[in-house]
Design an enzyme around this catalytic site. Structure first.
Site, PDB file in Angstrom:
ATOM      1  N   GLU B  61       1.060  -1.294  -0.297  1.00 54.20           N
ATOM      2  CA  GLU B  61       0.139  -0.210  -0.412  1.00 54.20           C
ATOM      3  C   GLU B  61       0.693   1.039   0.026  1.00 54.20           C
ATOM      4  O   GLU B  61       0.641   1.942  -0.819  1.00 54.20           O
ATOM      5  CB  GLU B  61      -1.130  -0.403   1.106  1.00 54.20           C
ATOM      6  CG  GLU B  61      -2.193  -1.053   1.022  1.00 54.20           C
ATOM      7  CD  GLU B  61      -1.332  -2.503   1.591  1.00 54.20           C
ATOM      8  OE1 GLU B  61      -0.280  -2.783   2.233  1.00 54.20           O
ATOM      9  OE2 GLU B  61      -2.391  -2.973   1.841  1.00 54.20           O
ATOM     10  N   HIS B 130     -10.919  -5.083  10.414  1.00 52.10           N
ATOM     11  CA  HIS B 130     -11.866  -4.812   9.287  1.00 52.10           C
ATOM     12  C   HIS B 130     -13.131  -4.752   9.474  1.00 52.10           C
ATOM     13  O   HIS B 130     -14.183  -4.864   8.386  1.00 52.10           O
ATOM     14  CB  HIS B 130     -11.830  -6.441   9.266  1.00 52.10           C
ATOM     15  CG  HIS B 130     -10.673  -7.010   8.573  1.00 52.10           C
ATOM     16  ND1 HIS B 130      -9.842  -7.208   9.298  1.00 52.10           N
ATOM     17  CD2 HIS B 130     -10.423  -7.191   6.968  1.00 52.10           C
ATOM     18  CE1 HIS B 130      -8.467  -8.022   9.180  1.00 52.10           C
ATOM     19  NE2 HIS B 130      -8.920  -7.665   7.369  1.00 52.10           N
TER      20      HIS B 130
END
Lengths: 335, 348
Positions: B61, B130
């Site tokens: 990322e 998450h």
């Protein structure tokens, strides 16, 4: 590829200008920061004087900047690190606006909002970042843009040897090799990440050996020498322009000053800087130019005066420029 | 012509239309290609545009968000997907130190037309790493526009606006309103969407439902919960006005103030963390304008009560405000003015 006479002269003259710029800054930076003009008990006041804040100077590291930038065009991108002046000057960033930025003036590249670690000059495709390792991902992006547009522009990420243990380094190396991006990663190994020696931080002697792990060429330049860097960069830039992908170059270079100005440098062996300065790359290149008949005393004197004048004019411009209005701090969060 | 689209379909249609219009727009991220995005935000785009413009990335990322910054500074318009917003931890330096600050540090001399999109929210038992919303975290740090749509129509117009913006935009879609085939969702988020391109300006909240007794300021999936709560409250004789913020940065303070001046009662329904966040910010907007807002009752906040999102269903349902909690809080507001009660009580 060996440099042409014009390239040799340009590298020499640019190194002279960088050195003059950095040595001038070393003096100007101290204005107002030393006793007795600071709070009682302080040895130094980092926030005082016309150029406040941290200051990382690159005297000694000029060969890396000129040896690489000699191959670059205005449409090539350079992303530098926290010690960025030599790259900026070699990339053609105007001295006036760059210096004014370091003085926090309204005429600066970022209207005084960036300072010396955050110089943005879109006209010359130059930027830099104060975060170690952060030059590489955006350089990959500039290279990606060039590739998408089908131009042969390249991007260069400069960073220090301390940055090679950051995730950003390894992620960017993989991404660039995977996508065959026209990017050149240039590591300046000046031996110290602030005070920590490379042997204390890094598992191998040459970071350029790490290139093989990502399937790209790695070139180690053992000499702090403009022509040696030029030759390594020639191969890397040609490879990038041809669409063959990235290269990692590591140059063993020397930092003559502290990590930042005011650094007590207690981590250095006694006399190290004096020894390093005996191998100064500027007179060495000057001697080569003389051997080639490209330089004599008069020409050298004239060239040095011209560089000194340009630098002095830039500092003068910066000093005389107005500060931004305080409330201008509220502008430019968005455009 | 309009047709019913899920929010995921609306997002991918917006991206497709902008990509057709502007060759500088491209997408990169993990699983955005063949998979079509884990939350289907890029569904069908690989077939239309090919792998050079819909780029699967390594799980790096920092590298690919940073590359988005570099490409955007060069004038391209990347849309970069950070799969789950929770993953911002591995790449936050690129986001908040570079994407968010470069325009400012350049004194406005560069453009950074980049969209960072990510899935947010819980409700399906994906636990603490998450399930977060975190829009207030991005909004807290200057330099990012933060877009949080609640339905397909808004998502399309806001995404087109985001792509055309010259500033970095963080576009956060709640997984539980995307209309995915593998996760229950609030059907109110699937609605009529014009086929033709259109934009929705940032900083304009939408009055979802007009009402007289209580203003519910909310956003994202919580808007759909508020609509269900409002129906239940209407049956009990309580008239609710729902303000869907749509964007957190910029924040439409005027619409909030106008509504609360009218109703005199404010409930903030939020799925982000309670303290130091969005609900406190909205409350501050009212507090700073008490000279022109006559509150009939103290402001009430519903949000995740400063704990990570737990896995187990009863635990998660307890910490994420549900329709029943909104109903209870609105009822309490309409009752006589009283001191604020604790979150635990509102969840009971």
């Amino acid at each position: 590829m060996t440099p042409s006479n014009a390239q040799l002269l340009w590298m020499y003259q640019t190194m002279v200008e960088i050195r003059d710029y950095e040595e001038t800054m070393a003096k100007v930076y101290l204005e107002g920061k030393l006793p007795p003009n600071v709070q009682k008990g302080l040895a130094f006041d980092i926030g005082a004087g016309p150029v406040p804040g941290e200051m990382h100077l690159a005297a000694g590291q000029e060969p890396v900047a000129v040896g690489v930038c000699a191959h670059l065009r205005i449409d090539d991108t350079v992303v530098g690190a926290h010690r960025p002046h030599h790259f900026a000057i070699a990339k053609g960033v105007p001295l006036n606006e760059m210096t004014a930025e370091m003085f926090g003036k309204d005429t600066g590249l970022g209207r005084g909002k960036g300072g010396h670690m955050h110089l943005f000059d879109p006209a010359h495709k130059f930027s830099c970042s104060g975060i170690v390792g952060a030059s590489m991902p955006p350089a990959c992006g500039a290279a990606l843009a060039a590739k998408k547009r089908g131009t042969d522009a390249v991007a260069v990420a400069f960073f220090g040897e301390g940055a090679t243990n950051q995730g950003a380094f390894h992620e960017s190396m993989n991404l660039a090799a995977l996508w065959k991006l026209p990017v050149i990663f240039v590591c300046e190994d000046n031996k110290y990440a602030i005070s920590v020696e490379k042997s204390v931080s890094t598992s191998i002697e040459w970071n350029s050996d790490r290139a093989v792990a990502y399937g790209m060429p790695g070139i180690g330049v053992a000499e702090n020498d403009a022509v040696a860097v030029f030759k390594a960069a020639a191969t890397a830039v040609a490879r990038a322009r041809s669409g063959a992908g990235p290269t990692l170059i590591e140059v063993k270079t020397d930092r003559y000053l502290g990590h930042f100005q005011g650094d007590p440098e207690t981590y250095r062996p006694k006399g190290e800087t004096a020894t390093l300065r005996k191998n100064d790359p500027i007179p060495r290149l000057g001697a080569q130019l003389r051997e080639l008949g490209l330089l004599d005393d008069d020409a050298d004197k004239a060239l040095r005066k011209a560089a000194r004048d340009r630098v002095a004019a830039a500092y003068d411009f910066a000093r005389k420029s107005p500060y931004p209005k305080p409330e201008d701090a509220l502008l430019h969060v968005f455009i | 012509m309009t047709r019913k689209l899920t929010m995921a379909q609306a997002v991918s249609e917006a991206i497709a239309q902008e990509m057709s219009r502007d060759p500088e727009v491209f997408v990169m991220g993990e699983d955005v290609g063949k998979y079509g995005g884990i939350f289907s935000a890029t569904s069908g785009l690989l077939d239309k545009f090919g792998k050079d413009r819909i780029m699967d990335t390594p799980i790096s990322e920092t590298a690919f968000i940073g590359a988005g910054i570099g490409a955007a500074a060069d004038g391209m318009r990347p849309i970069v997907e950070l799969m789950f917003v929770d993953f911002f931890g591995v790449c936050m330096d690129m986001i908040y130190n570079h994407m968010a600050k470069n325009i400012y540090m350049a004194g406005g001399n560069i453009r950074l037309p980049m969209v960072l999109m990510a899935g947010i929210g819980g409700g399906y038992n994906d636990a603490a790493q998450h399930s977060q919303c975190l829009y207030a975290t991005f909004a807290h740090m200057p330099g990012m526009k933060v877009v949080v749509p609640s339905n397909a129509y808004d998502a399309k117009g806001l995404m087109m606006q985001a792509i055309r913006d010259d500033n970095p935009v963080v576009f956060l879609f709640h997984k539980g309103i995307m209309g995915l085939s593998w996760m229950s969702y609030f059907e109110g988020s699937t609605n009529e969407v014009p086929e033709a391109p259109y934009t929705i300006p940032f900083g304009e909240a939408r009055i979802v439902r007009e009402g007289a007794d209580v203003t519910i300021v909310t956003l994202s999936q919580m808007v759909q919960k508020a609509v269900l709560a409002a129906e239940e409250l209407a049956a009990a004789g309580i008239s609710v006005e729902i303000v869907d913020l749509r964007t957190v940065v910029p924040l439409d303070k005027d619409t909030i103030l106008r509504s609360v001046r009218k109703t005199g009662r404010l409930l903030i329904a939020d799925e982000d963390y309670l303290s130091y966040g969005l609900s406190g910010e909205i409350a501050a907007v009212i507090a700073e304008n008490l000279d022109s807002v006559a509150l009939k009752a103290p402001i009430r906040r519903l949000a995740v009560p400063d704990v990570p999102i737990p896995f187990s269903r009863p635990l998660e349902q307890f910490v994420i405000p549900q329709v029943s909690a909104i109903v209870a809080a609105a009822r309490a507001l309409v009752a006589a003015p009283q001191p604020a009660i604790s979150l635990e009580e509102t969840h009971a």
